[in-house]
Design a protein around this motif. Structure first.
Motif, PDB file in Angstrom:
ATOM      1  N   GLU A 135       0.830  -1.201   0.000  1.00  0.00           N
ATOM      2  CA  GLU A 135       0.000   0.000   0.000  1.00  0.00           C
ATOM      3  C   GLU A 135       0.867   1.254   0.000  1.00  0.00           C
ATOM      4  O   GLU A 135       1.932   1.291   0.611  1.00  0.00           O
ATOM      5  N   GLY A 172      -5.373  -2.613  -6.734  1.00  0.00           N
ATOM      6  CA  GLY A 172      -6.314  -2.064  -5.775  1.00  0.00           C
ATOM      7  C   GLY A 172      -7.623  -1.719  -6.458  1.00  0.00           C
ATOM      8  O   GLY A 172      -7.748  -1.784  -7.681  1.00  0.00           O
ATOM      9  N   HIS A 274      -3.784   4.141  -1.444  1.00  0.00           N
ATOM     10  CA  HIS A 274      -4.699   3.279  -0.705  1.00  0.00           C
ATOM     11  C   HIS A 274      -5.087   3.934   0.618  1.00  0.00           C
ATOM     12  O   HIS A 274      -4.369   4.780   1.139  1.00  0.00           O
TER      13      HIS A 274
END
Length: 320
Positions: A135, A172, A274
């Motif tokens: 992330e 994602g 993220h």
């Protein structure tokens, strides 16, 4: 995979200007020193102080150029694939997370400041660095104010010591949907939004009397600016919350900054990654403060075989 090299060479014009100004400034002082009957100690101290100031400025520019050349040399020697970065020979490096924050201080003559923190999670040695699908989050205004937090590798071995690789994965998806309603007694607007893969997209419907327009903006916690996604009375909007393709950023730890990274990725306000973000609806009313309403949404990291295989490659390749 996309590769971005931060080529911050410093200004060649600045080097030339410093040298010319130093010569023009020092020549009269040296002449006075050679021809003065007294006060030579004061002139010597003044000349030494001037040389220190000019030398410091020149050293700063040369340092930036040298750091940039080291990153470019690494880029030229390395081979980049969708899964890894390889270079001839073995090297020592740290795997971890790089956090940076940039801000300005001062009035008319502002100064740009950068804080950097590399948190090492493990050390490795080898000729190959697997791509890290972790992330990340970036929120940087167009002038470089903001922050970046991303998985990174910092090289410890010469000749590439302090070269840093930042990994911005495209994996994602945007989660959630909702409606943001903002209104006054005379105006109202409704912003509907939903996640669509890597995109946040939506539409705006409004009834305006005193307000000039409706703006839709994107922001996140810890970031005092906004990225405007659209403006008008009724319109649709969309923006990518993740890179179109996974990206490796090559720079030098001593010079990399939110400003240089955002500049290399387009130069506009950058908000992606993220975690939790905020979609904001704004009524732009003439001669009155804006009226705002907002709703959060999230971008979640995809988990699966790709991440697990990357982790296993570190463990098997270097004995972790």
């Amino acid at each position: 995979m996309k590769v971005v090299v931060l080529r911050d060479r410093g200004s060649t014009l600045a080097v030339v200007f410093i040298l010319i100004f130093m010569v023009a400034f020092m020549a009269p002082l040296i002449y006075m020193f050679l021809s003065a009957a007294g006060g030579t100690l004061f002139l010597m101290l003044f000349i030494a102080f001037a040389l220190l100031i000019f030398g410091g400025g020149l050293y700063g520019v040369i340092r930036v150029r040298s750091a940039s050349k080291k990153a470019e040399a690494f880029f030229s020697a390395a081979e980049f694939s969708d899964s890894a970065v390889s270079i001839p020979g073995e090297m020592d490096f740290e795997v971890g997370v790089l956090e940076m924050r940039g801000w300005w201080s001062g009035g008319k003559n502002r100064t740009y400041h950068v804080s950097r923190k590399f948190t090492a999670e493990r050390m490795s040695r080898g000729p190959r660095i697997p791509f890290i699908d972790g992330e990340f989050k970036a929120a940087v205004y167009s002038d470089g104010t903001g922050f970046i937090r991303a998985p990174a590798v910092r090289v410890l071995s010469e000749p590439y010591r302090d070269v840093v690789l930042l990994f911005l994965t495209s994996k994602g998806r945007v989660e959630g949907e909702g409606t943001v309603t903002v209104s006054t007694q005379e105006d109202s607007a409704q912003v509907s939004f939903r996640g669509d893969g890597k995109l946040i997209r939506g539409s705006v419907y409004s009834t305006l009397t005193k307000a000039r327009r409706v703006k839709v903006a994107l922001t996140t916690e810890g970031f005092s600016f906004e990225k405007i996604l659209g403006a008008g009375t009724s319109f649709e909007f969309s923006t990518l919350m993740l890179p179109e393709e996974s990206t490796v950023v090559v720079g030098n730890y001593k010079t990399v900054s939110p400003r240089s990274l955002a500049g290399s990725l387009g130069g506009e306000t950058l908000i992606m990654g993220h975690g939790e973000f905020t979609l904001r609806a704004i009524l732009d009313i003439r001669l009155r403060p804006d009226v705002k309403a907002e709703e959060p949404f999230r971008v979640e990291m995809e988990t699966g075989e790709v991440e697990e295989s990357g982790e296993n490659e570190f463990q098997e390749g270097w004995g972790f």
